[in-house]
Design a protein around this motif. Sequence first.
Motif, PDB file in Angstrom:
ATOM      1  N   SER A 164      -9.634  55.040  69.975  1.00  0.00           N
ATOM      2  CA  SER A 164      -9.984  55.476  68.636  1.00  0.00           C
ATOM      3  C   SER A 164     -10.108  57.001  68.592  1.00  0.00           C
ATOM      4  CB  SER A 164     -11.307  54.821  68.220  1.00  0.00           C
ATOM      5  OG  SER A 164     -11.712  55.264  66.962  1.00  0.00           O
ATOM      6  N   GLU A 165     -10.836  57.558  69.540  1.00  0.00           N
ATOM      7  CA  GLU A 165     -10.988  59.016  69.617  1.00  0.00           C
ATOM      8  C   GLU A 165      -9.663  59.710  69.866  1.00  0.00           C
ATOM      9  OE1 GLU A 165     -13.859  60.671  72.300  1.00  0.00           O
ATOM     10  OE2 GLU A 165     -15.312  59.123  71.790  1.00  0.00           O
ATOM     11  N   PHE A 184      -7.306  59.646  66.891  1.00  0.00           N
ATOM     12  CA  PHE A 184      -7.820  60.501  65.818  1.00  0.00           C
ATOM     13  C   PHE A 184      -7.519  61.970  66.115  1.00  0.00           C
ATOM     14  CE2 PHE A 184     -11.156  63.079  63.858  1.00  0.00           C
ATOM     15  CZ  PHE A 184     -11.000  62.720  62.544  1.00  0.00           C
ATOM     16  N   LYS A 228      -7.652  60.944  58.720  1.00  0.00           N
ATOM     17  CA  LYS A 228      -8.764  60.781  57.791  1.00  0.00           C
ATOM     18  C   LYS A 228      -9.520  59.530  58.196  1.00  0.00           C
ATOM     19  CE  LYS A 228      -6.094  58.184  54.473  1.00  0.00           C
ATOM     20  NZ  LYS A 228      -6.484  57.318  53.427  1.00  0.00           N
ATOM     21  N   ARG A 229     -10.784  59.519  57.897  1.00  0.00           N
ATOM     22  CA  ARG A 229     -11.627  58.390  58.256  1.00  0.00           C
ATOM     23  C   ARG A 229     -11.388  57.254  57.274  1.00  0.00           C
ATOM     24  NH1 ARG A 229     -16.826  56.424  57.183  1.00  0.00           N
ATOM     25  NH2 ARG A 229     -17.721  55.425  59.010  1.00  0.00           N
ATOM     26  N   GLU A 230     -11.073  56.097  57.803  1.00  0.00           N
ATOM     27  CA  GLU A 230     -10.856  54.921  56.954  1.00  0.00           C
ATOM     28  C   GLU A 230     -12.203  54.351  56.534  1.00  0.00           C
ATOM     29  OE1 GLU A 230      -8.113  53.942  55.726  1.00  0.00           O
ATOM     30  OE2 GLU A 230      -6.649  54.970  56.973  1.00  0.00           O
ATOM     31  N   ILE A 231     -12.350  54.051  55.252  1.00  0.00           N
ATOM     32  CA  ILE A 231     -13.620  53.514  54.769  1.00  0.00           C
ATOM     33  C   ILE A 231     -13.484  52.104  54.192  1.00  0.00           C
ATOM     34  CG2 ILE A 231     -14.655  55.773  54.357  1.00  0.00           C
ATOM     35  CD1 ILE A 231     -13.927  55.431  51.388  1.00  0.00           C
ATOM     36  N   ILE A 233      -8.661  50.273  57.721  1.00  0.00           N
ATOM     37  CA  ILE A 233      -8.914  50.365  59.167  1.00  0.00           C
ATOM     38  C   ILE A 233      -8.079  49.332  59.924  1.00  0.00           C
ATOM     39  CG2 ILE A 233     -10.969  48.870  59.205  1.00  0.00           C
ATOM     40  CD1 ILE A 233     -10.495  52.014  61.359  1.00  0.00           C
ATOM     41  N   SER A 241     -16.517  51.866  66.590  1.00  0.00           N
ATOM     42  CA  SER A 241     -16.521  53.328  66.530  1.00  0.00           C
ATOM     43  C   SER A 241     -16.291  53.827  65.104  1.00  0.00           C
ATOM     44  CB  SER A 241     -15.477  53.923  67.477  1.00  0.00           C
ATOM     45  OG  SER A 241     -14.177  53.700  66.985  1.00  0.00           O
ATOM     46  N   ALA A 242     -15.661  53.019  64.271  1.00  0.00           N
ATOM     47  CA  ALA A 242     -15.407  53.390  62.878  1.00  0.00           C
ATOM     48  C   ALA A 242     -16.489  52.858  61.932  1.00  0.00           C
ATOM     49  CB  ALA A 242     -14.042  52.871  62.442  1.00  0.00           C
TER      50      ALA A 242
END
Length: 196
Positions: free
Chosen positions: A72-73, A76, A83-86, A91, A159-160
Amino acid sequence: QKGDFKMSAPAGRGHKPLVERPLSKGKNEVSLSAFCFLFSEMVQYQQNKVNTTQELEKKLAENGYGVGLRMSELCFFREKNAKREIKIVGILSYIKDNIWKTMFGKPADSLERATDKQDEYMIHEKEPLVNTYISVPKEYGHLNCASFVAGVVHGILDSADFPARVTAHHTGTAGEPRTTILVKFAPEVMAREATM
């Protein structure tokens, strides 16, 4: 002076110490034989520490969880427009397409939502690489080495900030093997999704 440690660049022009170099894409591929050998060794190592198929699958999932956190890191940092998935679908699509392609060289076969349960999603893979080159002894019956991949997915989701229970299941037939990674999201994730 004696006992002082300094990191210096290797002899040559323009070389920086390793810790000062940028995190590059690097080579994206590991040879298939190397991956299969390492994965097989990991399975055998864990097999010697457990007594049942369920315990072995749990150990493989634990190993995959740590890989998922790191993948994941890494993904990214490597992506330029990350961008961060919300959202849940965002995701899971990111895992199905980007992470799967980084790890296995191709996206997963499909992603679908369970028809009868709103909090369950499935990632399908016809022939997961982790099951392809593993011969399962009879005493381990229905061992699914894709539990490792389920652990990877679990690590990425944690992690997300998408807590979930992730498991691997054989869903195909003998002629057409297929593995399903079942993701059941925690109630707080579903509540958050409903507010968006």
